[in-house]
Write an enzyme that holds these catalytic residues in place. Structure first.
Site, short mmCIF file in Angstrom:
data_model
loop_
_atom_site.label_atom_id
_atom_site.label_comp_id
_atom_site.label_asym_id
_atom_site.label_seq_id
_atom_site.Cartn_x
_atom_site.Cartn_y
_atom_site.Cartn_z
N ASP A 39 42.97 65.35 83.21
CA ASP A 39 43.90 64.59 84.05
C ASP A 39 43.39 63.16 84.25
O ASP A 39 42.18 62.92 84.23
CB ASP A 39 44.01 65.31 85.41
CG ASP A 39 45.24 64.89 86.18
OD1 ASP A 39 46.07 64.13 85.64
OD2 ASP A 39 45.38 65.32 87.34
N HIS A 56 46.76 58.10 77.13
CA HIS A 56 46.81 59.36 76.36
C HIS A 56 46.07 59.20 75.03
O HIS A 56 45.40 60.12 74.56
CB HIS A 56 48.26 59.77 76.11
CG HIS A 56 49.02 60.10 77.36
ND1 HIS A 56 48.48 60.84 78.38
CD2 HIS A 56 50.28 59.77 77.78
CE1 HIS A 56 49.37 60.97 79.36
NE2 HIS A 56 50.47 60.32 79.02
N LEU A 150 33.55 77.68 66.72
CA LEU A 150 34.24 77.33 67.98
C LEU A 150 35.75 77.53 67.85
O LEU A 150 36.33 77.20 66.81
CB LEU A 150 33.96 75.85 68.30
CG LEU A 150 34.78 75.23 69.43
CD1 LEU A 150 34.29 75.72 70.78
CD2 LEU A 150 34.70 73.70 69.38
#
Ligand code: FPP
Length: 259
Positions: A39, A56, A150
């Site tokens: 955020d 972003h 991962l």
């Protein structure tokens, strides 16, 4: 040191964290699954008089760095909240940009993910995505499906309540079709109908930007996770911050309701 310089230093120096301190942290046990609510992109951009989408874009670069870091320290699953079912309410230009980000990210980063044996998973309602976004994420999932390292689990067009309702619907259908045994529904049976069916629950949840809420994120799966909140905005989040979160996690005593 002044806060702004400290942040600049952390961001630029922390990619060079020495292997010894990484090894020490690994020996103390890193969380298997880390989930992050990324955020603060908009505020990061506002502070610099830039358009929100610039935040972003910067956030996407941090996704790349934190994926590398998670791989380096031996985290098994990194789940990142990249677009919520509520984010469609944003202006069209911002939504369009956010829909292009996974395409750009995978264009640039997929070869490295493949080389690192990372498996890409997208958690969310893919049917509702524009074609270019859906094609990019589906082909990344396909190309990495055999990878055993991962798991980079991107929550994209994800909402936890919708996920839970969908699981309930699947269970009803399964009962009707005789695919589930008669008898009471168990937590395990319920979990196995969620989008995280093959994953352990997050051990650690991180949320950046100073907001202290879950925003419809993994409500079922976070039941016993450790939470760590920071005021740092996502585009400023660094390896040093990630280490701080993991170290704090290592100091916590997890009792799962017992003693
Ligand atoms: C919340 O910050 C962030 C988002 C809604 C988007 C998060 C997306 C990224 C970090 C990049 C995603 C990368 C990939 C690879 C898909 P906000 O915009 O709500 O910030 P604000 O609260 O400061 O306005």
């Amino acid at each position: 040191m002044k806060a702004i310089w400290k942040r600049w230093f952390n961001k630029n120096a922390s990619a060079y964290i020495d292997s010894e301190s990484i090894e020490e942290m690994k020996d103390a046990g890193v969380p298997r699954h880390v989930a992050i609510i990324m955020d603060g992109n908009g505020r990061w951009a506002n502070k610099r008089s830039l358009p929100r989408v610039a935040g972003h874009y910067e956030g996407m670069k941090v996704v790349q760095r934190m994926t590398r870091f998670a791989d380096r320290v031996g985290i098994d699953i990194l789940t990142l909240y990249a677009f919520s079912t509520e984010n469609w309410k944003r202006p069209e230009t911002e939504v369009d940009y956010l829909m292009k980000l996974p395409v750009e990210f995978l264009d640039k980063f997929l070869p490295e993910l493949i080389e690192k044996n990372v498996r890409v998973n997208i958690m969310g309602e893919l049917e509702k995505l524009p074609k270019h976004t859906r094609n990019a994420v589906e082909s990344a999932m396909n190309e990495t499906k055999e990878n055993t390292g991962l798991v980079l689990n991107l929550a994209f067009n994800y909402g936890s309540r919708a996920e839970i309702v969908q699981a309930a619907q699947y269970i009803l259908d399964d009962y009707k079709q005789g695919r589930l045994p008669e008898g009471p529904l168990t937590e395990e049976m319920f979990s196995s109908h969620l989008m995280t069916k093959d994953m352990v629950d997050p051990d650690l949840l991180i949320r950046t930007s100073g907001e202290i809420r879950l925003s419809n994120f993994m409500l079922w799966q976070l039941a016993y996770s450790e939470f760590w909140f920071t005021d740092v905005l996502w585009p400023d989040f660094s390896e040093a911050d990630f280490i701080e979160a993991i170290k704090e996690y290592q100091r916590r005593s997890r009792r799962y309701g017992g003693l």
